[in-house]
Design a protein around this motif. Structure first.
Motif, mmCIF file in Angstrom:
data_model
loop_
_atom_site.group_PDB
_atom_site.id
_atom_site.type_symbol
_atom_site.label_atom_id
_atom_site.label_comp_id
_atom_site.label_asym_id
_atom_site.label_seq_id
_atom_site.Cartn_x
_atom_site.Cartn_y
_atom_site.Cartn_z
ATOM 1 N N ASN A 1 -32.315 -23.382 -16.965
ATOM 2 C CA ASN A 1 -31.340 -23.422 -15.866
ATOM 3 C C ASN A 1 -29.935 -23.074 -16.356
ATOM 4 O O ASN A 1 -29.194 -22.341 -15.693
ATOM 5 N N HIS A 2 -29.584 -23.603 -17.521
ATOM 6 C CA HIS A 2 -28.266 -23.310 -18.094
ATOM 7 C C HIS A 2 -28.148 -21.827 -18.435
ATOM 8 O O HIS A 2 -27.115 -21.185 -18.169
ATOM 9 N N LEU A 3 -29.199 -21.262 -19.024
ATOM 10 C CA LEU A 3 -29.217 -19.839 -19.344
ATOM 11 C C LEU A 3 -29.072 -18.999 -18.081
ATOM 12 O O LEU A 3 -28.332 -18.009 -18.055
ATOM 13 N N TYR A 4 -29.754 -19.404 -17.031
ATOM 14 C CA TYR A 4 -29.696 -18.691 -15.746
ATOM 15 C C TYR A 4 -28.262 -18.683 -15.208
ATOM 16 O O TYR A 4 -27.756 -17.647 -14.749
ATOM 17 N N GLN A 5 -27.598 -19.833 -15.295
ATOM 18 C CA GLN A 5 -26.224 -19.943 -14.799
ATOM 19 C C GLN A 5 -25.254 -19.085 -15.609
ATOM 20 O O GLN A 5 -24.378 -18.408 -15.051
ATOM 21 N N LEU A 6 -25.422 -19.098 -16.940
ATOM 22 C CA LEU A 6 -24.572 -18.273 -17.797
ATOM 23 C C LEU A 6 -24.799 -16.791 -17.511
ATOM 24 O O LEU A 6 -23.854 -15.995 -17.489
ATOM 25 N N ASN B 1 -21.478 -11.279 -13.109
ATOM 26 C CA ASN B 1 -20.476 -11.135 -12.052
ATOM 27 C C ASN B 1 -19.078 -10.850 -12.598
ATOM 28 O O ASN B 1 -18.102 -10.864 -11.842
ATOM 29 N N GLN B 2 -18.989 -10.596 -13.909
ATOM 30 C CA GLN B 2 -17.714 -10.251 -14.537
ATOM 31 C C GLN B 2 -17.742 -8.784 -14.969
ATOM 32 O O GLN B 2 -18.800 -8.244 -15.298
ATOM 33 N N HIS B 3 -16.581 -8.157 -14.988
ATOM 34 C CA HIS B 3 -16.524 -6.718 -15.267
ATOM 35 C C HIS B 3 -15.335 -6.418 -16.183
ATOM 36 O O HIS B 3 -14.290 -5.978 -15.734
ATOM 37 N N HIS B 4 -15.544 -6.636 -17.478
ATOM 38 C CA HIS B 4 -14.466 -6.440 -18.441
ATOM 39 C C HIS B 4 -14.727 -5.319 -19.441
ATOM 40 O O HIS B 4 -13.869 -5.019 -20.260
ATOM 41 N N PHE B 5 -15.898 -4.713 -19.401
ATOM 42 C CA PHE B 5 -16.263 -3.751 -20.447
ATOM 43 C C PHE B 5 -16.607 -2.373 -19.872
ATOM 44 O O PHE B 5 -17.478 -1.667 -20.371
ATOM 45 N N LEU B 6 -15.903 -1.967 -18.840
ATOM 46 C CA LEU B 6 -16.179 -0.685 -18.217
ATOM 47 C C LEU B 6 -15.603 0.465 -19.050
ATOM 48 O O LEU B 6 -14.608 0.302 -19.744
ATOM 49 N N VAL B 7 -16.242 1.612 -18.957
ATOM 50 C CA VAL B 7 -15.791 2.793 -19.691
ATOM 51 C C VAL B 7 -15.635 3.958 -18.717
ATOM 52 O O VAL B 7 -16.160 3.930 -17.602
ATOM 53 N N THR C 1 -23.187 0.602 -19.636
ATOM 54 C CA THR C 1 -21.779 0.800 -19.983
ATOM 55 C C THR C 1 -20.802 0.701 -18.813
ATOM 56 O O THR C 1 -19.597 0.597 -19.041
ATOM 57 N N GLN C 2 -21.316 0.734 -17.578
ATOM 58 C CA GLN C 2 -20.399 0.820 -16.451
ATOM 59 C C GLN C 2 -20.628 -0.226 -15.361
ATOM 60 O O GLN C 2 -20.145 -0.063 -14.247
ATOM 61 N N THR C 3 -21.345 -1.283 -15.680
ATOM 62 C CA THR C 3 -21.556 -2.312 -14.662
ATOM 63 C C THR C 3 -20.863 -3.610 -15.077
ATOM 64 O O THR C 3 -19.648 -3.661 -15.146
ATOM 65 N N SER C 4 -21.627 -4.646 -15.372
ATOM 66 C CA SER C 4 -21.033 -5.956 -15.624
ATOM 67 C C SER C 4 -21.009 -6.302 -17.106
ATOM 68 O O SER C 4 -21.474 -5.543 -17.954
ATOM 69 N N ASP C 5 -20.468 -7.493 -17.411
ATOM 70 C CA ASP C 5 -20.399 -7.949 -18.803
ATOM 71 C C ASP C 5 -21.778 -8.212 -19.384
ATOM 72 O O ASP C 5 -21.939 -8.255 -20.605
ATOM 73 N N LEU C 6 -22.761 -8.425 -18.520
ATOM 74 C CA LEU C 6 -24.143 -8.587 -18.962
ATOM 75 C C LEU C 6 -25.010 -7.587 -18.203
ATOM 76 O O LEU C 6 -25.017 -7.577 -16.974
ATOM 77 N N ALA C 7 -25.696 -6.723 -18.929
ATOM 78 C CA ALA C 7 -26.537 -5.712 -18.303
ATOM 79 C C ALA C 7 -27.855 -5.608 -19.060
ATOM 80 O O ALA C 7 -27.883 -5.681 -20.292
ATOM 81 N N LEU C 8 -28.937 -5.451 -18.313
ATOM 82 C CA LEU C 8 -30.279 -5.422 -18.896
ATOM 83 C C LEU C 8 -30.989 -4.119 -18.552
ATOM 84 O O LEU C 8 -30.906 -3.634 -17.429
ATOM 85 N N GLU D 1 -34.152 -11.960 -13.229
ATOM 86 C CA GLU D 1 -34.032 -12.519 -11.885
ATOM 87 C C GLU D 1 -32.571 -12.815 -11.552
ATOM 88 O O GLU D 1 -32.133 -12.635 -10.414
ATOM 89 N N ALA D 2 -31.821 -13.267 -12.548
ATOM 90 C CA ALA D 2 -30.429 -13.651 -12.316
ATOM 91 C C ALA D 2 -29.494 -12.446 -12.245
ATOM 92 O O ALA D 2 -28.531 -12.452 -11.482
ATOM 93 N N ALA D 3 -29.759 -11.420 -13.053
ATOM 94 C CA ALA D 3 -28.801 -10.314 -13.180
ATOM 95 C C ALA D 3 -29.333 -8.968 -12.720
ATOM 96 O O ALA D 3 -28.561 -8.018 -12.598
ATOM 97 N N GLY D 4 -30.647 -8.877 -12.466
ATOM 98 C CA GLY D 4 -31.210 -7.574 -12.146
ATOM 99 C C GLY D 4 -31.335 -6.726 -13.403
ATOM 100 O O GLY D 4 -30.962 -7.151 -14.503
ATOM 101 N N CYS D 5 -31.833 -5.520 -13.267
ATOM 102 C CA CYS D 5 -32.008 -4.649 -14.419
ATOM 103 C C CYS D 5 -32.240 -3.217 -13.954
ATOM 104 O O CYS D 5 -32.471 -2.971 -12.767
ATOM 105 N N VAL D 6 -32.167 -2.302 -14.891
ATOM 106 C CA VAL D 6 -32.573 -0.915 -14.659
ATOM 107 C C VAL D 6 -33.839 -0.682 -15.462
ATOM 108 O O VAL D 6 -33.942 -1.113 -16.617
ATOM 109 N N ARG D 7 -34.799 -0.011 -14.866
ATOM 110 C CA ARG D 7 -36.083 0.236 -15.523
ATOM 111 C C ARG D 7 -36.200 1.683 -15.973
ATOM 112 O O ARG D 7 -35.876 2.599 -15.232
ATOM 113 N N MET D 8 -36.689 1.859 -17.190
ATOM 114 C CA MET D 8 -36.981 3.179 -17.725
ATOM 115 C C MET D 8 -38.494 3.352 -17.772
ATOM 116 O O MET D 8 -39.174 2.647 -18.516
ATOM 117 N N ASP D 9 -39.013 4.253 -16.967
ATOM 118 C CA ASP D 9 -40.465 4.410 -16.894
ATOM 119 C C ASP D 9 -40.929 5.845 -17.177
ATOM 120 O O ASP D 9 -42.083 6.187 -16.947
#
Length: 226
Positions: free
Chosen positions: A25-30, A36-42, A68-75, A196-204
């Motif tokens: 639960n703590h990991l999910y919240q983090l 939801n933060q955006h500090h590392f955009l290029v 590289t162009q979304t949020s501080d955490l991207a999967l 589930e918490a952050a979503g992701c992009v899939r490479m298939d």
């Protein structure tokens, strides 16, 4: 100490210890907070230039932009042979051009060495990374991006510690892996929860295999389809 999680997708009852339940639960919240933060955009121009120079396919281009162009955490979740490591090599160049310091981590020593050798990203095992940070030998800040390769192999306890450190330092986290390959030796499946918490992009799009039937076989084994 056991919590009944109810029926899983496999039709069986699933249980978790109270400690693991609260840890996830703590990991999910983090994860939600960082997503939801955006500090590392290029710059978009840099991403497009690098993507063109590396000859990335459409699946890789989409993944590069997401990292590289979304949020501080991207999967990014990619099937075997979809070019995830090559993608990280391109992403490393983008982050360097933007002035960010990049540190790679992976569960296995072999995976950490492969990440460093194939992408150029300086890398440690997760246990070594945690030790260096806690001992004060590795400093993270708001210009640091942590890249985790083979993320699907990372267990809950290690993942929670890494994300906790990243969040406290104001750093970014970019994870790449495959939830259908080797599973964590330790408890939990944190990558799935973070997706589930952050979503992701899939490479298939499979590029390692060049023959159609080999590509089809790889995808069938990945998806467990007949």
């Amino acid at each position: 100490e056991l919590i009944n999680l109810g029926l899983g997708d496999d039709g069986r009852l699933h249980f978790a210890s109270r400690q693991a339940f609260h840890l996830e639960n703590h990991l999910y919240q983090l994860t939600e907070k960082l997503a939801n933060q955006h500090h590392f955009l290029v710059a978009d121009s840099v991403v497009k230039t690098v993507a063109a120079r590396y000859g990335l396919n459409e699946s890789q281009k989409k993944a590069l932009a997401h990292l590289t162009q979304t949020s501080d955490l991207a999967l990014v979740v990619g099937v075997a042979g979809s070019g995830k490591t090559y993608l990280l090599k391109a992403a490393y160049e983008v982050w360097q051009a933007a002035g960010y310091r990049v540190q790679g981590v992976a569960f296995q020593g072999r995976a950490a060495a492969a990440l460093e050798n194939d992408s150029g990203i300086p890398s440690h095992t997760i246990s070594r990374f945690l030790h260096l940070v806690k001992a004060g030998h590795l400093k993270l800040d708001a210009k640091t991006i942590i890249v985790m390769d083979e993320m699907g192999m990372t267990a809950l306890d290690d993942m929670q510690q890494v994300i906790k450190i990243v969040e406290a330092a104001g750093s970014g986290f970019k994870g790449v892996g495959d939830t259908e390959q080797t599973q964590p030796i330790g408890r939990g499946a944190p990558m799935r929860a973070m997706m589930e918490a952050a979503g992701c992009v899939r490479m298939d799009t499979i590029i390692r295999q060049q023959v159609d039937w080999q590509k089809a076989a790889t995808l069938a084994m990945e998806t467990q389809s007949p």
